[in-house]
Design an enzyme around this catalytic site. Structure first.
Site, PDB file in Angstrom:
ATOM      1  N   ASP A  83       6.994  39.484  42.848  1.00 44.00           N
ATOM      2  CA  ASP A  83       5.940  38.580  43.276  1.00 44.00           C
ATOM      3  C   ASP A  83       6.385  37.171  42.873  1.00 44.00           C
ATOM      4  O   ASP A  83       6.328  36.792  41.705  1.00 44.00           O
ATOM      5  CB  ASP A  83       4.625  38.970  42.588  1.00 44.00           C
ATOM      6  N   GLN A 109       4.450  32.317  41.989  1.00 45.12           N
ATOM      7  CA  GLN A 109       4.528  31.204  41.026  1.00 45.12           C
ATOM      8  C   GLN A 109       5.952  30.702  40.832  1.00 45.12           C
ATOM      9  O   GLN A 109       6.169  29.517  40.590  1.00 45.12           O
ATOM     10  CB  GLN A 109       3.962  31.629  39.660  1.00 45.12           C
ATOM     11  N   LYS A 132       1.613  27.109  47.633  1.00 44.24           N
ATOM     12  CA  LYS A 132       2.045  26.774  46.273  1.00 44.24           C
ATOM     13  C   LYS A 132       3.427  26.119  46.291  1.00 44.24           C
ATOM     14  O   LYS A 132       3.979  25.777  45.266  1.00 44.24           O
ATOM     15  CB  LYS A 132       2.075  28.031  45.400  1.00 44.24           C
ATOM     16  N   CYS A 150      -7.454  35.105  38.200  1.00 46.54           N
ATOM     17  CA  CYS A 150      -7.162  36.352  38.930  1.00 46.54           C
ATOM     18  C   CYS A 150      -6.217  37.244  38.137  1.00 46.54           C
ATOM     19  O   CYS A 150      -5.339  37.904  38.701  1.00 46.54           O
ATOM     20  CB  CYS A 150      -6.584  36.082  40.314  1.00 46.54           C
TER      21      CYS A 150
HETATM   22  N1  PMP Z   1       0.697  36.306  42.692  1.00 49.42           N
HETATM   23  C1  PMP Z   1       0.630  35.302  41.822  1.00 49.42           C
HETATM   24  C2  PMP Z   1       1.484  35.342  40.584  1.00 49.42           C
HETATM   25  C3  PMP Z   1      -0.199  34.204  42.092  1.00 49.42           C
HETATM   26  O1  PMP Z   1      -0.261  33.202  41.221  1.00 49.42           O
HETATM   27  C4  PMP Z   1      -0.962  34.198  43.282  1.00 49.42           C
HETATM   28  C5  PMP Z   1      -1.885  33.033  43.598  1.00 49.42           C
HETATM   29  N2  PMP Z   1      -2.652  32.588  42.524  1.00 49.42           N
HETATM   30  C6  PMP Z   1      -0.852  35.278  44.153  1.00 49.42           C
HETATM   31  C7  PMP Z   1      -0.008  36.321  43.824  1.00 49.42           C
HETATM   32  C8  PMP Z   1      -1.627  35.348  45.422  1.00 49.42           C
HETATM   33  O2  PMP Z   1      -1.297  34.315  46.276  1.00 49.42           O
HETATM   34  P1  PMP Z   1      -2.187  34.002  47.560  1.00 49.42           P
HETATM   35  O3  PMP Z   1      -3.612  33.916  47.067  1.00 49.42           O
HETATM   36  O4  PMP Z   1      -1.670  32.714  48.058  1.00 49.42           O
HETATM   37  O5  PMP Z   1      -1.996  35.136  48.510  1.00 49.42           O
END
Ligand code: PMP
Length: 407
Positions: free
Chosen positions: A201, A204, A227, A365
Site C-alpha cells: 500500500d 503514503q 496524495k 482511519c
Molecule cells: N492507505 C493509506 C496508508 C492511506 O494513508 C490512505 C489514505 N489516507 C489510503 C490507503 C486510502 O487512500 P484513498 O482514500 O485515497 O483511497
C-alpha cells in the site's frame, strides 16, 4: 537545509498564498490530501477547454486527442514507478479501490477456507476491511503482524507468521498514522522465498520517496493521485503482468471487452480489462501532469528535503513538555503524530486552525493503531515538499501557546 527551490515550489501552489482566519495558511495535512501545483490545475483546465471527449473507440479528432493524452499519462505513471509495461498500470479511483480490486479479483476466486492473508498492525482501514470482507466470502483468515511501541513492525514476528497457508502479504509501505516506513525489501524477499506474493500500500510512500516497482519486486503496488499532488478520483494499481493476466475482471461494462454477444463475452486485454466504463479522463491526465511536475524537482531531492523537515520538527517537538510523539520508528517519513497532556486532539486541531494551521486530528482511519497506544486519537502534522522550517516554527509556537492557555 540543503539547497532546494522552495520559494519557486511554493509559488507553484496557488492555494498556499491564502490567508485562513487572517493568518498565512500553514498547510500540514498532506497525509490526508496534498495541495495542487498550477501545472496540474492548468492541465485539467486545458483538457476541458480544448481536448475533452470520451476516450478509446472514438474516430473523431477530439476523442483521438483525449485518448492520446490519457495513454500518455499511463506512460508517465509507468516511467515514474518503473513498471516494465504500460499493461501493468491500471487506473482506478484510488488506493482503496485498488485494494478492493485485488481482494475481489486476485483473492476471491482462489482463496480457500483456512488460507491466510498477512497484514500488519499499522494498516489503514483500506488495507484491513477489504481483507475482512474477503475472509467472510472465502473462509480465509486475516493474520496481523504486531508492531513495537516505537511504531515499527516486529520483523521477527512477521517472519514467523509467513507459512504455507499464507496466500498474500498486504502491507503498507509507509504508515499514515505513525510515519513508519516498513522494511519492504526484506519483507518481499522473505515472502518470495516462500512463493507468497506481496501487495504494498503505497498511498503514503509515493509522494515522499522514489519508488521502483521492478527493483522492489513487489507483486502489486497501489496509490492515490490526490496524495501525489494530483486530482482526487484517480489512483493507480500496479500489478505484475502475469498476475493481472490471470485475474478475472473486477467490474463488467464498456471499454473492458473485445466482443460481446448474449451468448458470450470476450474480455479486452490489459490494462483495459480492469477499466470498465468511462474513466476519470481529465483526472488521469492531471495526474500525469502532477508527476511531470514532481519529476522536474526530483523525488530524491524531495525525499531529502522532507527528511530535514521531519528531523527539525521532531527535535523541536521533543523540547515541548507535555507533548508525546506517537510513532518514533528509526525509518520514518514526514509525519508527526502527537498528543498533548490534558488537551484532546480535536481541540488541538480546532485551536491550531484559529492560527491558520491545518493539521488533522482523529484516528486517521487506523483505529487499531489508536487501540494499540490506548488513545482515541492523535493530532497529526504531515509534511509535503512545499512546507518550510518557518512553518514548523509557527506550528510549534501554536502548540506552546495552547499548552500555556489550556494545558
Ligand atoms: N492507505 C493509506 C496508508 C492511506 O494513508 C490512505 C489514505 N489516507 C489510503 C490507503 C486510502 O487512500 P484513498 O482514500 O485515497 O483511497
Amino acid at each position: 537545509m540543503t539547497s532546494f527551490p522552495i520559494a519557486q515550489i511554493r509559488a507553484d501552489f496557488p492555494i498556499l498564498a491564502q490567508k485562513i482566519r487572517n493568518k498565512p495558511l500553514v498547510y500540514l495535512d498532506n497525509a490526508a490530501s496534498c495541495q495542487k501545483p498550477q501545472a496540474m490545475i492548468d492541465s485539467i483546465v486545458h483538457v476541458y477547454s480544448h481536448e475533452y471527449a470520451n476516450i478509446h473507440r472514438g474516430v473523431h479528432t477530439l476523442s483521438v486527442k483525449a485518448t492520446e493524452r490519457f495513454e500518455q499519462a499511463r506512460e508517465t505513471v509507468r516511467g515514474f514507478i518503473n513498471a516494465a509495461s504500460h499493461k501493468e498500470i491500471i487506473f482506478v479511483r484510488g488506493a482503496t479501490e485498488a485494494i478492493n480490486l485485488i481482494a475481489q479479483s486476485f483473492g476471491r476466486p482462489s482463496f480457500q477456507p483456512g488460507d491466510e492473508i498477512l497484514i500488519s498492525a499499522m494498516e489503514h482501514h483500506a488495507n484491513i476491511v477489504p481483507w475482512q470482507m474477503l475472509c467472510r466470502q472465502t473462509g480465509a483468515v486475516l493474520k496481523v503482524a504486531p508492531i513495537s511501541y516505537s511504531g515499527e513492525l516486529i520483523y521477527s514476528e512477521f517472519e514467523q507468521l509467513l507459512n504455507a497457508k499464507t496466500k498474500l502479504v498486504a502491507i503498507t509501505h509507509m504508515s499514515n498514522a505513525l510515519g513508519s516506513i516498513n522494511p519492504v525489501e526484506k519483507i518481499i524477499a522473505a515472502a518470495h522465498a516462500k512463493n507468497i506474493p506481496v501487495l504494498l500500500d503505497g498511498a503514503q510512500a509515493i509522494p515522499h520517496m522514489p519508488v521502483d516497482v521492478q527493483a522492489l519486486d513487489c507483486d502489486f503496488y497501489v496509490f492515490s493521485g490526490h496524495k501525489l499532488y494530483g486530482p482526487s478520483g484517480v489512483g493507480v494499481l500496479y500489478g505484475k503482468q502475469a498476475l493481472l493476466e490471470a485475474m478475472p475482471p473486477y467490474q463488467g461494462g464498456g471499454d473492458m471487452i473485445r466482443k460481446v454477444s448474449f451468448a458470450e463475452t470476450e474480455y479486452a486485454g490489459l490494462p483495459h480489462k480492469f477499466e470498465a466504463g468511462t474513466p476519470a479522463i481529465a483526472e488521469v491526465i492531471g495526474l500525469g501532469a502532477a508527476i511531470n511536475y514532481i519529476q522536474q524537482i526530483g523525488m530524491a531531492e524531495i525525499s531529502a528535503y522532507e527528511a530535514e523537515l521531519l528531523a527539525y520538527a521532531t527535535a523541536q517537538a521533543e523540547q515541548i513538555k507535555g507533548l508525546q510523539i506517537i510513532g518514533q520508528a528509526a525509518d520514518k517519513g514526514g509525519i508527526l503524530s502527537f498528543t498533548l497532556d490534558r488537551i484532546h486532539p480535536h481541540d488541538i486541531g480546532t485551536m491550531l486552525d484559529s492560527l491558520g494551521i491545518a493539521i488533522r486530528a482523529g484516528h486517521h482511519c487506523a483505529m487499531p493503531v489508536m487501540d494499540f497506544y490506548g488513545i482515541p486519537a492523535t493530532a497529526r502534522a504531515s509534511f509535503a515538499m512545499y512546507n518550510t522550517p518557518q512553518e514548523i516554527d509557527v506550528l510549534m509556537q501554536g502548540i506552546k501557546s495552547l499548552i500555556e492557555v489550556f494545558g
